[in-house]
Design an enzyme around this catalytic site. Structure first.
Site, PDB file in Angstrom:
ATOM      1  N   HIS A 390       1.091  -1.513   0.123  1.00 18.29           N
ATOM      2  CA  HIS A 390       0.254  -0.052   0.360  1.00 18.29           C
ATOM      3  C   HIS A 390       1.430   1.404  -0.100  1.00 18.29           C
ATOM      4  CE1 HIS A 390      -3.572   2.984   1.363  1.00 18.29           C
ATOM      5  NE2 HIS A 390      -2.724   3.155   1.622  1.00 18.29           N
ATOM      6  N   GLU A 391       1.462   0.963   0.889  1.00 18.23           N
ATOM      7  CA  GLU A 391       2.769   2.285   1.020  1.00 18.23           C
ATOM      8  C   GLU A 391       3.713   2.758  -0.189  1.00 18.23           C
ATOM      9  OE1 GLU A 391       1.764   4.830   3.358  1.00 18.23           O
ATOM     10  OE2 GLU A 391       0.592   3.221   4.436  1.00 18.23           O
ATOM     11  N   HIS A 394       1.757   4.443  -2.777  1.00 16.58           N
ATOM     12  CA  HIS A 394       1.989   5.980  -2.292  1.00 16.58           C
ATOM     13  C   HIS A 394       3.213   6.081  -3.220  1.00 16.58           C
ATOM     14  CE1 HIS A 394      -1.523   7.099  -0.227  1.00 16.58           C
ATOM     15  NE2 HIS A 394      -1.106   6.038   0.765  1.00 16.58           N
ATOM     16  N   HIS A 397       3.484   6.226  -6.885  1.00 14.64           N
ATOM     17  CA  HIS A 397       3.218   7.710  -7.010  1.00 14.64           C
ATOM     18  C   HIS A 397       3.175   8.694  -7.091  1.00 14.64           C
ATOM     19  CE1 HIS A 397      -1.122   9.728  -7.456  1.00 14.64           C
ATOM     20  NE2 HIS A 397      -0.791   9.382  -8.367  1.00 14.64           N
TER      21      HIS A 397
END
Length: 608
Positions: A390-391, A394, A397
């Site tokens: 998940h991180e 980020h 991105h």
């Protein structure tokens, strides 16, 4: 699972993030701090002169950018030192100073938007033709035009900038209280062994196979927050009042409108989410019932919601997790995977393990010119692997945005950010479901998926409903107190549990206090649910659409804030003004519940 929480000094260097890449020492940080401080007067010399000429405006943007780049690094470094050891008084002081400096710079730059608006958009369009340095600001000017009615005079904007620092007091008090000052009674095993409870290991404890560990950890964690319920309620009430104050200062009709309008998010997106969530609650009710049956319990409690459904859950060391994530992300291409692996292994983006004083939760943070760092507390299980994926979503991105976009579009909102993070989880999960056919592994992986859905598609919509109601109460002039908030929280969770989960009213009611950041960010939490919806729709597209769908997704990552959020998602192939992506995500979740039921029938865990 390790139950002892190590001191910060005991964590090996290779499992800590490389803050030396930001500043080699605290002395270098102080020098950069002083540089920003001295530059404030240079910013002030532009006041009243932005409309002098196209060159003057371009000079302003360049000067402000240079200051903001350095400020971003100053703020990141101090906050990162503080977050890995909230008891470190020097780091706490540095963080406080950096927050104050940020507010001073915000005040010193507050005149720019009123002055740019005074230039007029017809003139600005002409200036972009005359001055090449202004051409990149076309979308920025369009965003400003859309917010024109809510940008106040330079004097009011300066005041709003100055109050930014003291307005952080409520949330920072909440965080310090919960991360540093709260004392949790130890959990216990069924055999009576005591286990330390801390922010860094509570997630692992509530997934323990020992029900006594889960129960006592969950109860003691909640009880510590209950012991400070009035203080924590006062903090949150202050945060809500501040949101309402800012909304009214900017002439919005409500705090919700103030949160949505700047990003061109129609209110229907928020309300569609809430309606679709409530319409699909029977899927959750079916899952709670299945979980109770699978565990063989007469009654399912909140502390059972993440109980392992298999006696053989996989142990996933950190390096194994990195490898699985890299394999799962291969549909996006070698460049993506190589950058991810290099960031984790060579550049030390990740602060991996829990330690005493480390703040709770996980996040990705950085600034143009730094690595996109990750803080987490890895616990050698599938849940931690998923958090890391998940991180890294980020961080990748940010990595692509900072490589592609100019500084002005280097930051983007959570509406798109949560798409990238949940996309990584969904893609890695799809890879593991396909490549690991062992029933125990599949059950454990579905558990992880449902735990993620639980947080993003159950807890967050519930908190969004809670947030809407407490803001509306303040907007109507009603009071907020601990008991009122706990009662409301209980009512919302009771609807979600549908009679399938036993409710300990005080301990469920205090759930809002366990979110010391999210509920202070003015309608932040609903975007977790919209994010997971868009992510699953995009995952399906990439897995089925091959390289063209992957390229569209990478274009979305590279867009940063150069497009409005809904337009950026349309670039990737998703229309979030429709409830369809939310419905599709509930469909994915329903399929997982069906698959889980089938796996348990095969293993004769659930009687047929």
């Amino acid at each position: 699972m390790e139950h002892a929480v190590r001191q910060r000094s005991e964590i090996p260097l290779e499992y800590t993030w490389d803050m030396a890449s930001v500043f080699p020492s605290n002395e270098a940080w102080k020098a950069a701090f002083a540089e920003v401080e001295s530059a404030i007067s240079n910013l002030e010399r532009f006041r009243g002169h932005l409309g002098d000429s196209p060159g003057a405006l371009a000079d302003w943007f360049e000067t402000a950018e240079q200051v903001l780049r350095t400020l971003g690094k100053v703020y990141l470094y101090a906050g990162s030192l503080h977050n890995v050891d909230t008891a470190d008084q020097q780091a706490n002081a540095m963080n406080d100073r950096a927050t104050g400096l940020w507010a001073r710079v915000a005040a010193a730059t507050s005149f720019d938007e009123p002055e740019i608006l005074a230039i007029g958009f017809q003139t600005l369009r002409s200036w972009m033709q005359q001055e090449p340095r202004l051409s990149i600001y076309a979308h920025y000017f369009d965003r400003l035009k859309q917010r024109q009615a809510h940008v106040r005079s330079a004097a009011v904007e300066e005041i709003l900038g100055l109050v930014a620092d003291p307005f952080l007091t409520a949330s920072s008090t909440h965080r310090v209280l919960t991360d540093t000052d709260l004392v949790f009674e130890p959990a216990q095993t069924a055999g009576g062994e005591k286990i330390e409870v801390a922010q860094g290991n509570i997630s692992a404890l509530v997934t323990d196979a020992d029900r006594t560990v889960r129960r006592t950890a969950w109860e003691n964690y909640a009880d510590a927050h209950l012991g400070m319920k009035n203080t924590l309620a006062t903090c949150l009430a202050a945060g809500v009042k501040q949101n309402v104050f800012v909304a009214r200062s900017r002439r919005y009709s409500s705090a919700l409108e103030a949160a949505l309008t700047p990003s061109h998010i129609p209110r229907e997106v928020f309300y569609n989410l809430i309606k679709t969530y409530r319409d699909n609650l029977p899927i959750w009710h079916r899952y709670w019932k299945l979980r109770r049956q699978a565990l063989g319990y007469d009654e399912l409690h909140v502390y059972d919601l993440k109980a392992p459904l298999t006696v053989n859950p996989p142990t996933v060391p950190y390096q194994q997790a990195v490898g699985w994530i890299a394999q799962g992300m291969r549909p996006l291409g070698e460049e993506y995977v190589s950058a991810l692996q290099r960031g984790v292994s060579e550049q030390r983006w990740v602060d991996v393990y829990p330690n005493q004083g480390k703040r709770s939760g996980a996040y990705s943070s950085g600034s143009p010119g730094t690595y996109p760092f990750i803080l987490m507390s890895y616990n050698d299980d599938l849940f931690s692997m998923s958090t890391l994926a998940h991180e890294l979503g980020h961080s990748m991105h940010a990595y692509y945005t900072w490589q592609t976009q100019p500084f002005v579009y280097g930051r983007y909102g959570i509406f798109v950010a949560e798409v990238a993070s949940n996309f990584n989880q969904a893609l890695v999960r799809a890879h593991l479901l396909e490549s690991h056919t062992d029933p125990d592994f599949q059950i454990a992986l579905i558990e992880e998926a449902m735990a993620n859905f639980h947080r993003y598609f159950f807890v967050m919509p519930t908190l969004a409903r809670f947030e809407l109601e407490i803001h509306q109460r303040v907007e109507r002039g009603e009071a907020l107190n601990a008991q009122a908030m706990m009662t409301l929280m209980n009512e919302l969770f009771a609807e979600g549990y549908g009679g399938e989960v036993a409710i300990d009213e005080d301990r469920v009611g205090i759930t809002w206090a366990q979110f010391p950041i999210h509920l202070y960010l003015n309608f932040y939490v609903y975007q977790y649910a919209t994010g997971i919806s868009a992510a699953h729709a995009l995952t399906q597209g990439v897995l089925e659409g091959g390289s063209s769908a992957a390229e569209r997704y990478l274009s979305f990552l590279k867009a940063g804030s150069s497009l409005y959020p809904l337009d950026a998602l349309k670039l990737a192939g998703i229309d979030m003004t429709s409830p369809q992506p939310v419905e599709k995500a509930f469909g994915v979740m329903g399929d997982l519940v069906d698959k889980l039921a089938g796996l348990h029938r095969q293993r004769s865990v659930i009687s047929t």
